[in-house]
Design a protein around this motif. Structure first.
Motif, PDB file in Angstrom:
ATOM      1  N   LEU A   1       0.827  -1.200   0.000  1.00  0.00           N
ATOM      2  CA  LEU A   1       0.000   0.000   0.000  1.00  0.00           C
ATOM      3  C   LEU A   1       0.864   1.254   0.000  1.00  0.00           C
ATOM      4  O   LEU A   1       0.623   2.177  -0.783  1.00  0.00           O
ATOM      5  CB  LEU A   1      -0.938  -0.002   1.210  1.00  0.00           C
TER       6      LEU A   1
ATOM      7  N   HIS B 207       0.743   3.748  -3.239  1.00  0.00           N
ATOM      8  CA  HIS B 207       0.265   5.112  -3.017  1.00  0.00           C
ATOM      9  C   HIS B 207       1.351   6.133  -3.364  1.00  0.00           C
ATOM     10  O   HIS B 207       1.083   7.128  -4.052  1.00  0.00           O
ATOM     11  CB  HIS B 207      -0.195   5.294  -1.573  1.00  0.00           C
ATOM     12  N   SER B 208       2.555   5.860  -2.920  1.00  0.00           N
ATOM     13  CA  SER B 208       3.673   6.771  -3.186  1.00  0.00           C
ATOM     14  C   SER B 208       3.959   6.893  -4.683  1.00  0.00           C
ATOM     15  O   SER B 208       4.137   7.997  -5.208  1.00  0.00           O
ATOM     16  CB  SER B 208       4.919   6.293  -2.449  1.00  0.00           C
TER      17      SER B 208
ATOM     18  N   TYR C 269       1.105   8.819  -6.376  1.00  0.00           N
ATOM     19  CA  TYR C 269       1.132  10.235  -6.002  1.00  0.00           C
ATOM     20  C   TYR C 269       2.279  10.965  -6.705  1.00  0.00           C
ATOM     21  O   TYR C 269       2.098  12.058  -7.242  1.00  0.00           O
ATOM     22  CB  TYR C 269       1.265  10.358  -4.482  1.00  0.00           C
TER      23      TYR C 269
ATOM     24  N   ARG D 176      -2.599   9.522  -8.717  1.00  0.00           N
ATOM     25  CA  ARG D 176      -3.353   9.038  -7.563  1.00  0.00           C
ATOM     26  C   ARG D 176      -4.847   9.310  -7.668  1.00  0.00           C
ATOM     27  O   ARG D 176      -5.668   8.520  -7.202  1.00  0.00           O
ATOM     28  CB  ARG D 176      -2.780   9.672  -6.274  1.00  0.00           C
TER      29      ARG D 176
ATOM     30  N   ILE E  19      -7.714   2.765  -4.437  1.00  0.00           N
ATOM     31  CA  ILE E  19      -6.859   1.694  -3.908  1.00  0.00           C
ATOM     32  C   ILE E  19      -7.671   0.891  -2.905  1.00  0.00           C
ATOM     33  O   ILE E  19      -8.217   1.439  -1.944  1.00  0.00           O
ATOM     34  CB  ILE E  19      -5.588   2.255  -3.243  1.00  0.00           C
TER      35      ILE E  19
ATOM     36  N   GLY F 149      -3.568   5.679   2.636  1.00  0.00           N
ATOM     37  CA  GLY F 149      -4.059   5.973   1.303  1.00  0.00           C
ATOM     38  C   GLY F 149      -5.110   5.041   0.746  1.00  0.00           C
ATOM     39  O   GLY F 149      -5.615   5.269  -0.348  1.00  0.00           O
ATOM     40  N   ALA F 150      -5.475   3.988   1.462  1.00  0.00           N
ATOM     41  CA  ALA F 150      -6.502   3.069   0.958  1.00  0.00           C
ATOM     42  C   ALA F 150      -7.882   3.716   1.057  1.00  0.00           C
ATOM     43  O   ALA F 150      -8.147   4.500   1.968  1.00  0.00           O
ATOM     44  CB  ALA F 150      -6.491   1.763   1.742  1.00  0.00           C
ATOM     45  N   GLU F 151      -8.735   3.382   0.101  1.00  0.00           N
ATOM     46  CA  GLU F 151     -10.099   3.908   0.091  1.00  0.00           C
ATOM     47  C   GLU F 151     -11.150   2.820   0.253  1.00  0.00           C
ATOM     48  O   GLU F 151     -12.287   3.101   0.606  1.00  0.00           O
ATOM     49  CB  GLU F 151     -10.344   4.663  -1.211  1.00  0.00           C
TER      50      GLU F 151
END
Length: 92
Positions: A37, A41-42, A45, A50, A55, A74-76
């Motif tokens: 993750l 995410h990194s 972004y 992103r 995610i 950063g997870a949704e």
């Protein structure tokens, strides 16, 4: 994947699973979802991608604390297969 207009990127950790795999695979394969993750995410972004994807993370999420950590990283969306199996009495 994000450049190809994917809607969702699934990050699955090595701590989940059904327990149907050989014991050596359960104990010695995969990485925690936190590593994947953070990296995904990194990378998204830093490449201005992103906002194009959602995610989703799963694989050993057992508590509300795990959900809060994943959201901060950063997870949704979140998957809860492990906790459902434990609630049903599955011994993994």
């Amino acid at each position: 994947v994000a450049k190809a207009d994917a809607d969702v990127i699934q990050i699955s950790g090595g701590d989940g699973g059904t327990g149907a795999s050989p014991l050596s695979s359960i104990k010695h394969a995969g990485c925690p979802w936190e590593f994947g993750l953070a990296e995904a995410h990194s990378a998204l972004y830093n490449n201005n991608l992103r906002d194009r994807v959602v995610i989703r993370v799963d694989g050993g999420i057992r508590t509300g604390r795990d959900v809060a950590i994943a959201a901060m990283m950063g997870a949704e969306e979140f998957g809860f297969g492990t906790i459902a199996m434990i609630a049903e009495g599955c011994v993994m």
